[in-house]
Design a protein around this motif. Structure first.
Motif, PDB file in Angstrom:
ATOM      1  N   SER A 422     -36.495   7.701   2.631  1.00 28.40           N
ATOM      2  CA  SER A 422     -35.291   6.918   2.872  1.00 28.40           C
ATOM      3  C   SER A 422     -34.689   6.452   1.551  1.00 28.40           C
ATOM      4  O   SER A 422     -33.468   6.346   1.413  1.00 28.40           O
ATOM      5  CB  SER A 422     -35.620   5.720   3.744  1.00 28.40           C
ATOM      6  OG  SER A 422     -36.677   4.988   3.183  1.00 28.40           O
ATOM      7  N   GLN A 423     -35.562   6.195   0.570  1.00 28.56           N
ATOM      8  CA  GLN A 423     -35.064   5.772  -0.732  1.00 28.56           C
ATOM      9  C   GLN A 423     -34.254   6.874  -1.389  1.00 28.56           C
ATOM     10  O   GLN A 423     -33.201   6.637  -1.967  1.00 28.56           O
ATOM     11  CB  GLN A 423     -36.270   5.484  -1.612  1.00 28.56           C
ATOM     12  CG  GLN A 423     -36.182   4.257  -2.400  1.00 28.56           C
ATOM     13  CD  GLN A 423     -37.534   3.911  -2.928  1.00 28.56           C
ATOM     14  OE1 GLN A 423     -38.379   3.461  -2.190  1.00 28.56           O
ATOM     15  NE2 GLN A 423     -37.721   4.121  -4.195  1.00 28.56           N
ATOM     16  N   LEU A 426     -30.984   7.168   0.263  1.00 28.89           N
ATOM     17  CA  LEU A 426     -30.114   6.060  -0.134  1.00 28.89           C
ATOM     18  C   LEU A 426     -29.457   6.316  -1.472  1.00 28.89           C
ATOM     19  O   LEU A 426     -28.227   6.188  -1.628  1.00 28.89           O
ATOM     20  CB  LEU A 426     -30.951   4.778  -0.205  1.00 28.89           C
ATOM     21  CG  LEU A 426     -30.324   3.562  -0.852  1.00 28.89           C
ATOM     22  CD1 LEU A 426     -29.411   2.882   0.108  1.00 28.89           C
ATOM     23  CD2 LEU A 426     -31.394   2.588  -1.296  1.00 28.89           C
ATOM     24  N   VAL A 427     -30.245   6.715  -2.472  1.00 30.01           N
ATOM     25  CA  VAL A 427     -29.687   6.932  -3.806  1.00 30.01           C
ATOM     26  C   VAL A 427     -28.758   8.143  -3.797  1.00 30.01           C
ATOM     27  O   VAL A 427     -27.714   8.144  -4.456  1.00 30.01           O
ATOM     28  CB  VAL A 427     -30.824   7.108  -4.835  1.00 30.01           C
ATOM     29  CG1 VAL A 427     -30.270   7.220  -6.228  1.00 30.01           C
ATOM     30  CG2 VAL A 427     -31.762   5.941  -4.771  1.00 30.01           C
TER      31      VAL A 427
END
Lengths: 524, 355
Positions: A422-423, A426-427
């Motif tokens: 998910s990180q 996101l980025v």
């Protein structure tokens, strides 16, 4: 063999005790005897309690009162209370006729059977949904799986009892758990479950024991790998299976598989793909007609499993690779995270088809799975770059596409995958880089989840201590009361971060997952 | 003779400082904190000022610029050195202006009025000699040193204004300022801290051990779990290596991800940075912004077979744009990122931005 076996509380007969200590499977008669004794004990205890309270009640209640209450007690209730029913019925016995008693017993049995069915359906499949006809929107009674209710002592007691019956050892939690995750199990890799069972174990098939050990030590990891290993182990079990006399294969085999599934669940919580595979096998087994000979039935089951693996994993990978290659153009810089067998397959296929691209592999502690992916890609000759996840915002301006694998796709469009996915999404969204998730349809799951807390897996916290320089000063974290280590395994990615999901049924947006599930259910 | 001895002594001191700088910031995290670097630089500059080698303010500034350039070249990523040099240059300008009798504000900024009225004066050449200049400058530098010593305490004093009970606070890596900040708040309030370990150097581990010794409930998580746990976090408090002129940050790698996750969940991001970290640089220069260390921290030599065929990067810093930051807490109080340009104009003179 002194330390092996399930050390039970003193139940009764020495023969049974001895057999248990030796790890032998109890014969059916012994099991029935045990069950009867337990019931008798419970009845006696409740009778004593009832008598104590009854004495105070008896005086104000008139003699006429018990008779009108009888038919209401005897009426079969939809919500079963098998334990409490015997007691009130047994008391006004002299007033009832024999026919009434028989009717009462039949009603009790019906309710017990209904409750057992519900309990079975709630087992290994993560959803525990009662079978609803797919064309109707029936209200489904979902029972919470046990592995997210660790903070509830009643659930733990029930689990302990169930495992005792199946003669599977209970795995104990390890270390201080972060309070936000007290509802999940946390096991240590240094204490595998196999230490608590005798070798050779006659309760659990050796292929399953080996599989459980491979799961808990992380030797077999990754959604597809675990499912395939599970199915191969079940094939071995089916090959070695013989129907006992006076039993039907369709019912007995399912019962045989249940303790194996509990054992594997104790070694490592089952994944969504494994749950779907088990559901499929159970359905196939129970659909075997009773007049089928054993050899025929076994070969039929084996071929079913083969076909399942073929269709859902191997051919699906080919189909997904074909669609994904259209999305990879020359000069692309593709970012992948961790080691997803499907994404690696896609990249290797694209490289064979002479696409020119380079890959950036992002990795994270403590599992460092990206190194495995790196080795596989470099072996094929793909030019790769390797960074850790904290450097992803440095490297992302170079990237043109992000390919991610998934562990499961939830019904509300969320993607459940390795922690860190998910990180990355996101980025990537912040830098306007398209994110593509590749997932086979057999991993689609009917659960819904919005954050990574309610249902997750906690890995061994000692993994965080080991760094490249050896063990850090966190080594004695258990001694410090205010220090906790958290090693999550999964996280959920919201659907607005994902631009496309590539499945074997085509390329769909994240929100079309429940549509696919519906279509699949209707097909079956 | 005391003169040449002192000079030799000073040159030795400067050489020792330079070689220390070259070793110190070698990437395993600063072996010395930026506060110590700032103090050492300032005391060295004070010693340079105390020398009798200069006669006017202009000479002094030339000497300091020369030495300063050498110091910056030793470790370009350690911006505190450059910041202190610029502060001292500003001090010299102010003292010079005060000795000359002209008020300070008129010399500060370029203004249309100044251009039109003082056109014939030409450039300031700082050539005049004032006998009291040396003493004044040294006194001002001493004040600067006292300010530097009190920065951590000044920041920690504001802790109780920002942390309430039963909060979950997230931080990344190791920052002495944030450590002192949290420990100060923990004396009166009970809260929970989540520390992201910040691979590959895992400085978060030291931070967590130190915080847990102060009896703060601490949890260590891997970097990959930052977004996963962010939904339960109330505040994110971080330290930084440098505060850039546009209000952005140059912080340890992983901070940009943390800032994006905080923005997504609308969690406030608070940066504890003392004033000596404020630098007049902008983040535009791609080549000079990033610093890399040995890639064997990321992919060790034991992976020898594939090592020659892959590119491995290990950047140390991350750029965090000012839109993601909610508040700066410094030793002179709290500011929004949009106010940083003003603070910078008070601390440094525009002509000193390029040394």
């Amino acid at each position: 063999m002194a330390d092996s076996g399930v050390t039970d509380g003193a139940v009764g007969k020495d023969g049974i005790q001895q057999a248990k200590i030796e790890g032998k499977e109890l014969t059916k008669e012994e099991k029935q005897r045990l069950r009867k004794e337990k019931k008798q004990q419970k009845k006696n205890k409740e009778k004593n309690d009832e008598n104590a309270s009854k004495e105070s009640e008896e005086k104000p209640v008139s003699a006429a009162a018990p008779t009108p209450t009888q038919p209401s007690q005897k009426a079969p209730s939809a919500v079963p209370t098998p334990a409490s029913l015997p007691v009130p019925v047994s008391e006004p016995q002299p007033a009832k006729s024999k026919a009434d008693m028989k009717a009462g017993r039949r009603a009790r049995q019906e309710s017990e059977r209904a409750s057992k069915k519900k309990g079975d359906a709630g087992q290994p499949a993560a959803t525990g949904k009662a079978k609803a006809a797919p064309s109707e929107l029936q209200p489904v009674v979902k029972r919470l799986p046990e592995h997210v209710q660790v903070d509830n002592p009643d659930v733990l007691k029930k689990l302990a009892k169930k495992l005792e019956k199946q003669q599977i050892p209970l795995r104990l939690d390890y270390g201080h758990k972060v309070s936000l995750f007290s509802h999940l199990h946390q096991y240590s890799r240094r204490a595998p479950l196999t230490q608590q069972i005798g070798i050779p174990s006659t309760v659990i098939h050796p292929a399953i024991v080996r599989l459980g050990l491979q799961y808990s030590q992380g030797i077999v990891a990754g959604s597809n790998a675990r499912s395939v290993a599970l199915l191969h182990a079940f094939k071995q079990v089916i090959r070695d299976y013989t129907t006992p006399p006076n039993e039907e294969l369709s019912r007995d085999l399912v019962n045989k598989l249940k303790p194996y599934i509990s054992f594997l669940n104790q070694c490592r919580p089952l994944s969504a793909s494994m749950g779907n595979a088990i559901k499929y096998i159970k359905k196939e087994i129970s659909n075997i007609p009773s007049q089928c000979r054993e050899e025929e039935a076994k070969s039929k089951l084996l071929s079913c499993i083969e076909r399942y693996i073929d269709e859902n994993i191997i051919l699906a990978a080919k189909a997904i690779a074909k669609s994904s290659i259209e999305k990879i153009s020359d000069g692309d810089v593709i970012l992948v995270y961790g080691c997803s067998s499907l994404v690696n397959h896609i990249l290797c296929e694209a490289f064979e088809k002479k696409r020119k691209f380079r890959v950036i592999v992002v990795d994270s502690r403590p599992r460092l799975e990206g190194r495995e992916a790196l080795r596989r890609l470099v072996q094929r000759g793909i030019s790769c770059t390797y960074v850790l996840i904290s450097a992803v915002s440095y490297i992302l301006p170079e990237v043109s596409k992000v390919f991610l694998g998934a562990h499961a796709l939830l019904a509300n469009g969320y993607v459940m995958s390795r922690v860190g996915t998910s990180q990355i999404a996101l980025v990537a969204k912040a830098f306007n880089v398209p994110v593509l998730v590749c997932c086979e349809t057999y991993k689609f799951c009917e659960r819904v989840q919005t954050d990574s807390f309610v249902s997750n897996e906690l890995d061994d916290p000692d993994d965080l201590i080991v760094t490249r320089k050896g063990r850090t000063q966190l080594e004695h974290w258990q001694e410090v009361p205010s220090l906790g280590l958290l090693n999550l395994v999964y996280d959920v990615t919201p659907p607005d971060f994902v631009d496309l999901v590539i499945t074997d049924l085509g390329m769909i947006p994240c929100t079309s997952v429940p549509v696919v599930l519906r279509v699949k259910n209707v097909d079956q | 003779m005391p003169g040449p001895d002192k000079e030799i002594d000073l040159t030795e001191r400067i050489e020792a400082f330079l070689s220390d700088l070259k070793r110190g910031g070698c990437g395993t995290g600063p072996l010395r904190g930026s506060a110590e670097t700032a103090r050492e630089t300032t005391s060295l500059l004070r010693r340079i000022t105390a020398q009798p080698r200069w006669s006017s303010a202009g000479d002094l500034m030339e000497i300091i610029r020369k030495e300063g350039r050498r110091m910056i070249a030793a470790q370009p990523s350690e911006t505190t050195v450059g910041n202190m040099i610029r502060r001292v240059l500003k001090i010299i300008r102010e003292e010079y202006a005060r000795s000359r009798g002209s008020s300070e504000e008129t010399d500060q900024q370029e203004s249309l009025h100044k251009l039109l009225t003082s056109g014939e004066l030409g450039e300031e050449n700082f050539g005049q000699h004032f006998s009291a200049l040396k003493a004044n400058v040294i006194e001002a530098i001493n004040e600067l040193l006292t300010e530097l010593e009190g920065t951590t305490d000044n920041i920690s004093m504001q802790a109780l204004e920002h942390i309430h009970s039963n909060e979950v606070i997230m931080t990344i890596g190791r920052s002495r300022t944030v450590e002192a900040f949290l420990k100060d708040a923990a004396r009166k309030r009970k809260f929970h801290v989540i520390v992201a370990e910040c691979a590959p150097f895992c400085q978060g581990h030291e931070m967590a051990t130190s915080l847990s010794k102060a009896e703060i409930e601490t949890t260590v998580i891997a970097d990959a779990a930052i977004f996963a746990v962010m939904s339960r976090v109330n505040k994110v408090i971080i330290g930084t290596q440098t505060v850039l002129a546009n209000g952005g940050l140059r912080a340890v790698n992983g901070t940009h991800t943390l800032a994006l996750a905080a923005k997504h969940h609308s969690t406030p991001l608070i940066v504890c940075a003392p004033m000596f970290k404020l630098s007049p640089q902008f983040p535009n220069e791609e080549d000079t912004f990033h610093k890399f260390v040995s890639p064997h921290e990321v992919l060790p030599f034991t992976e020898g077979e594939i090592l020659s065929k892959v590119n491995v990067h290990c950047p140390v810093f991350d750029y965090v744009p000012p839109e993601l930051i909610t508040l700066f807490i410094s030793n002179i109080g709290g500011h929004a990122p949009s106010y940083i340009y003003r603070l910078m104009s008070e601390l440094y003179h525009p002509e000193d931005h390029e040394l």
